[in-house]
Write a protein that holds these residues in place. Structure first.
Motif, mmCIF file in Angstrom:
data_model
loop_
_atom_site.group_PDB
_atom_site.id
_atom_site.type_symbol
_atom_site.label_atom_id
_atom_site.label_comp_id
_atom_site.label_asym_id
_atom_site.label_seq_id
_atom_site.Cartn_x
_atom_site.Cartn_y
_atom_site.Cartn_z
ATOM 1 N N LYS A 72 0.932 4.802 -13.256
ATOM 2 C CA LYS A 72 -0.239 3.944 -13.299
ATOM 3 C C LYS A 72 0.236 2.497 -13.266
ATOM 4 C CE LYS A 72 -3.019 7.130 -15.891
ATOM 5 N NZ LYS A 72 -3.734 7.398 -17.079
ATOM 6 N N MET A 73 -0.627 1.645 -12.736
ATOM 7 C CA MET A 73 -0.256 0.241 -12.589
ATOM 8 C C MET A 73 -0.612 -0.493 -13.871
ATOM 9 S SD MET A 73 -0.609 -2.033 -9.402
ATOM 10 C CE MET A 73 -1.735 -3.345 -9.332
ATOM 11 N N ASP B 277 0.819 -1.210 0.000
ATOM 12 C CA ASP B 277 0.000 0.000 0.000
ATOM 13 C C ASP B 277 0.853 1.260 0.000
ATOM 14 O OD1 ASP B 277 0.818 -0.658 2.575
ATOM 15 O OD2 ASP B 277 -0.876 0.373 3.526
ATOM 16 N N ALA C 5 3.485 5.676 -5.907
ATOM 17 C CA ALA C 5 3.356 5.613 -7.371
ATOM 18 C C ALA C 5 2.224 6.511 -7.851
ATOM 19 C CB ALA C 5 3.126 4.174 -7.805
ATOM 20 N N GLU C 6 1.101 6.497 -7.169
ATOM 21 C CA GLU C 6 -0.024 7.350 -7.561
ATOM 22 C C GLU C 6 0.313 8.831 -7.384
ATOM 23 O OE1 GLU C 6 -3.576 6.264 -5.517
ATOM 24 O OE2 GLU C 6 -4.006 4.660 -6.930
ATOM 25 N N ASN C 7 1.049 9.158 -6.298
ATOM 26 C CA ASN C 7 1.422 10.561 -6.053
ATOM 27 C C ASN C 7 2.373 11.078 -7.138
ATOM 28 O OD1 ASN C 7 -0.095 10.713 -3.733
ATOM 29 N ND2 ASN C 7 1.633 10.312 -2.360
ATOM 30 N N ASN C 8 3.117 10.206 -7.764
ATOM 31 C CA ASN C 8 4.056 10.616 -8.803
ATOM 32 C C ASN C 8 3.476 10.429 -10.201
ATOM 33 O OD1 ASN C 8 6.208 11.458 -7.135
ATOM 34 N ND2 ASN C 8 6.725 9.306 -6.751
ATOM 35 N N GLY C 9 2.199 10.136 -10.289
ATOM 36 C CA GLY C 9 1.530 10.038 -11.580
ATOM 37 C C GLY C 9 1.800 8.746 -12.305
ATOM 38 N N TYR D 205 2.267 1.626 -3.597
ATOM 39 C CA TYR D 205 1.181 2.005 -4.492
ATOM 40 C C TYR D 205 0.830 3.473 -4.309
ATOM 41 C CZ TYR D 205 -3.176 1.609 -7.069
ATOM 42 O OH TYR D 205 -4.187 1.774 -7.988
ATOM 43 N N GLU D 206 0.815 3.959 -3.056
ATOM 44 C CA GLU D 206 0.502 5.359 -2.775
ATOM 45 C C GLU D 206 1.568 6.285 -3.356
ATOM 46 O OE1 GLU D 206 0.318 8.224 1.132
ATOM 47 O OE2 GLU D 206 -0.314 6.146 1.365
#
Length: 127
Positions: free
Chosen positions: A116-117, A104, A110-114, A107-108
């Motif tokens: 995508k999975m 988690d 990665a999302e904050n840096n734009g 993943y957080e």
């Protein structure tokens, strides 16, 4: 016959040995054997000296070995303590790695840096 009796008694008395008289004990005079005092011979001096030197050498060797053993034991104890400290540090670092690599958290970030999975590019790495 009485005369012959006395004569026979005198002859019998002469035939019996008289006990040897021991000198009377005098409390002030004690008879002691004279001992001749001889000094220690050269051979005895050399033998005593040799064994004295050997004994002294063994004592010095014993003390030296005891000191070396004590020093070695102290060094081994220091290494054990140092090893325990390093092991504790390693366990703490492994715990930090586990905390920082939680799914988690990754993943957080990665999302904050734009980011995508993409399921096609995910690879699972097991230690």
């Amino acid at each position: 016959m009485a005369m012959n009796d006395n004569l026979a008694r005198e002859i019998n008395m002469q035939a019996i040995p008289k006990p040897v008289q021991q000198p009377e004990y005098q409390p002030g005079r004690v008879h002691t054997k004279k001992t001749v005092k001889r000094g220690i011979t050269r051979l005895e001096i050399w033998v005593i000296s040799f064994f004295g030197v050997v004994l002294f050498g063994l004592l010095v060797a014993n003390i030296t070995m005891a000191m070396q053993l004590s020093t070695t034991n102290r060094a081994a104890q220091d290494l054990r303590d140092q090893s325990a400290e390093i092991q504790t540090v390693n366990e703490n670092l492994e715990q930090n790695i586990q905390e920082l690599s939680r799914y988690d958290r990754v993943y957080e970030i990665a999302e904050n840096n734009g980011l995508k999975m993409n399921e096609d590019q995910i690879r699972n790495v097991t230690p």
